[in-house]
Design a protein around this motif. Sequence first.
Motif, short mmCIF file in Angstrom:
data_model
loop_
_atom_site.label_atom_id
_atom_site.label_comp_id
_atom_site.label_asym_id
_atom_site.label_seq_id
_atom_site.Cartn_x
_atom_site.Cartn_y
_atom_site.Cartn_z
N ARG A 280 0.27 -1.18 0.28
CA ARG A 280 0.08 0.31 0.08
C ARG A 280 0.73 1.29 -0.30
O ARG A 280 0.61 2.04 -0.62
CB ARG A 280 -0.96 -0.25 1.29
CG ARG A 280 -1.51 1.16 1.54
CD ARG A 280 -2.75 1.51 2.35
NE ARG A 280 -1.96 1.72 3.47
CZ ARG A 280 -1.44 2.64 3.81
NH1 ARG A 280 -1.27 3.45 2.82
NH2 ARG A 280 -0.40 2.78 4.83
N GLU B 56 2.60 2.11 -3.40
CA GLU B 56 1.44 2.52 -4.19
C GLU B 56 0.97 3.16 -3.93
O GLU B 56 0.94 4.54 -5.01
CB GLU B 56 0.12 1.43 -4.15
CG GLU B 56 0.24 -0.19 -4.50
CD GLU B 56 -1.21 -0.69 -4.57
OE1 GLU B 56 -2.63 -0.10 -3.82
OE2 GLU B 56 -1.03 -1.84 -4.70
N GLU B 57 1.02 3.77 -2.20
CA GLU B 57 0.66 5.57 -2.61
C GLU B 57 2.40 6.31 -2.99
O GLU B 57 2.04 7.60 -3.39
CB GLU B 57 0.65 5.54 -1.15
CG GLU B 57 1.03 6.78 -0.46
CD GLU B 57 -0.86 7.83 -0.92
OE1 GLU B 57 -0.87 8.92 -0.89
OE2 GLU B 57 -1.67 6.63 -1.33
N GLN B 58 3.81 5.41 -2.42
CA GLN B 58 4.48 6.07 -2.94
C GLN B 58 4.65 6.08 -4.55
O GLN B 58 4.77 7.65 -5.20
CB GLN B 58 5.84 5.74 -2.53
CG GLN B 58 7.26 6.00 -3.19
CD GLN B 58 7.53 8.14 -2.31
OE1 GLN B 58 7.13 7.68 -1.36
NE2 GLN B 58 8.24 8.08 -3.32
N ARG C 82 2.69 6.41 -6.85
CA ARG C 82 1.57 7.57 -6.99
C ARG C 82 2.13 8.51 -6.77
O ARG C 82 2.09 10.20 -7.82
CB ARG C 82 -0.44 7.95 -6.09
CG ARG C 82 -0.99 8.67 -6.39
CD ARG C 82 -2.59 8.17 -5.80
NE ARG C 82 -2.18 8.53 -4.39
CZ ARG C 82 -1.77 9.75 -3.98
NH1 ARG C 82 -2.03 10.71 -4.68
NH2 ARG C 82 -1.20 9.92 -2.07
N ARG C 83 2.59 9.17 -5.59
CA ARG C 83 3.29 10.68 -5.43
C ARG C 83 4.43 10.59 -6.38
O ARG C 83 4.87 11.91 -6.93
CB ARG C 83 4.38 10.71 -3.83
CG ARG C 83 2.88 10.47 -3.01
CD ARG C 83 3.43 10.86 -1.40
NE ARG C 83 2.77 10.29 -0.34
CZ ARG C 83 2.55 9.82 0.55
NH1 ARG C 83 4.16 9.75 1.16
NH2 ARG C 83 2.04 9.92 1.44
N GLU D 293 4.32 9.46 -9.16
CA GLU D 293 3.79 10.62 -10.87
C GLU D 293 3.11 11.40 -11.07
O GLU D 293 4.01 11.97 -11.88
CB GLU D 293 2.37 9.12 -10.88
CG GLU D 293 2.86 7.46 -11.09
CD GLU D 293 1.54 6.63 -11.33
OE1 GLU D 293 0.59 7.77 -11.21
OE2 GLU D 293 2.29 5.10 -11.43
N GLN D 294 2.92 12.03 -9.11
CA GLN D 294 2.69 12.90 -9.52
C GLN D 294 3.78 13.75 -9.30
O GLN D 294 4.24 15.38 -10.14
CB GLN D 294 1.86 13.02 -8.16
CG GLN D 294 0.46 13.27 -7.86
CD GLN D 294 -0.26 12.88 -6.50
OE1 GLN D 294 0.45 13.56 -5.27
NE2 GLN D 294 -1.16 12.41 -6.58
#
Length: 294
Positions: A97, A100-102, A104-105, A107-108
């Motif tokens: 998780r 995945e959060e990392q 996503r970050r 990617e941002q």
Amino acid sequence: MEQAEIIALIQQELPRLVAQDPSLRDFVLRTVSELYLPRREADIKFDRILEELRRDREEQSRRWEQQERKWEEQVHRWHEQDRKWEEQVHRWHEQDRRWEEQARRWEQQERKWEEQVRRWEQQERKWEEQVRRWHEQDRRWEEQDRRWHEQLAEIRRLDKRFESTIGALSARWGIASETSFRNALAGILTESFGVEVLNLTLYDHEGEVLGRPDQVELDLIIKNGLTIACEIKSSIDKAGMYIFDRKVTFYARHHQRQIDRKIVISPMVDPRARPVAEALGIEIYSYADAVEGL
């Protein structure tokens, strides 16, 4: 089934069967008594066998208990391992998780970075355009500076020519003024006051006055035995004062004549020359009216 396994099975099951089945017990007794020993001895032997069987059974039971404890311990370890595995799986899920959060970050952040790079590229193009304009402006300034230098050089050339012209005119005017004033003063003093005015041109062979051999001019005013050395200049400075004093000294020594007064007549006297004149005993008159005291 192997013989050892059969023997072990008989040892394990025979006591229970003999206790449950009397006929089997009699069979065993008869067999033992007929083949080996008398009854008493057989009983003893049988008791010993039973005791051995009992001990074997106890030993087997103890082993089974130990094995059961080991098995329970192993099961406990398996449960503990399962618990640890579940915790590890939970941590992996939590880590997944977080990843995945990392991700996503990232990617941002990557999108932001791409946007920033795009802005930098736009800014760089703007800077390149600005630098190009600056270079163009620098070339214009260099051209303008070159023109200014050319104009300044022309102005300086003209200024030098004007200065030379003005200097020449000033020199001519100064010489003409000095000559005119000297002639006028000589005429006034001679005709109106009966004073003798001499304009002497002497030659200094040793260079005592100017530091090299040259002609030396000196004006003298003579009245009733009083000799006055006079220097008439359009302007005079410290060096002029020293030269005038050396001319007077040169004349007095070579002509054996005492100079009673030393006078400088000039409309422009350098302020720094006045202390020199005072130290050398030279009187200064800035206007022609001042000579009326003569």
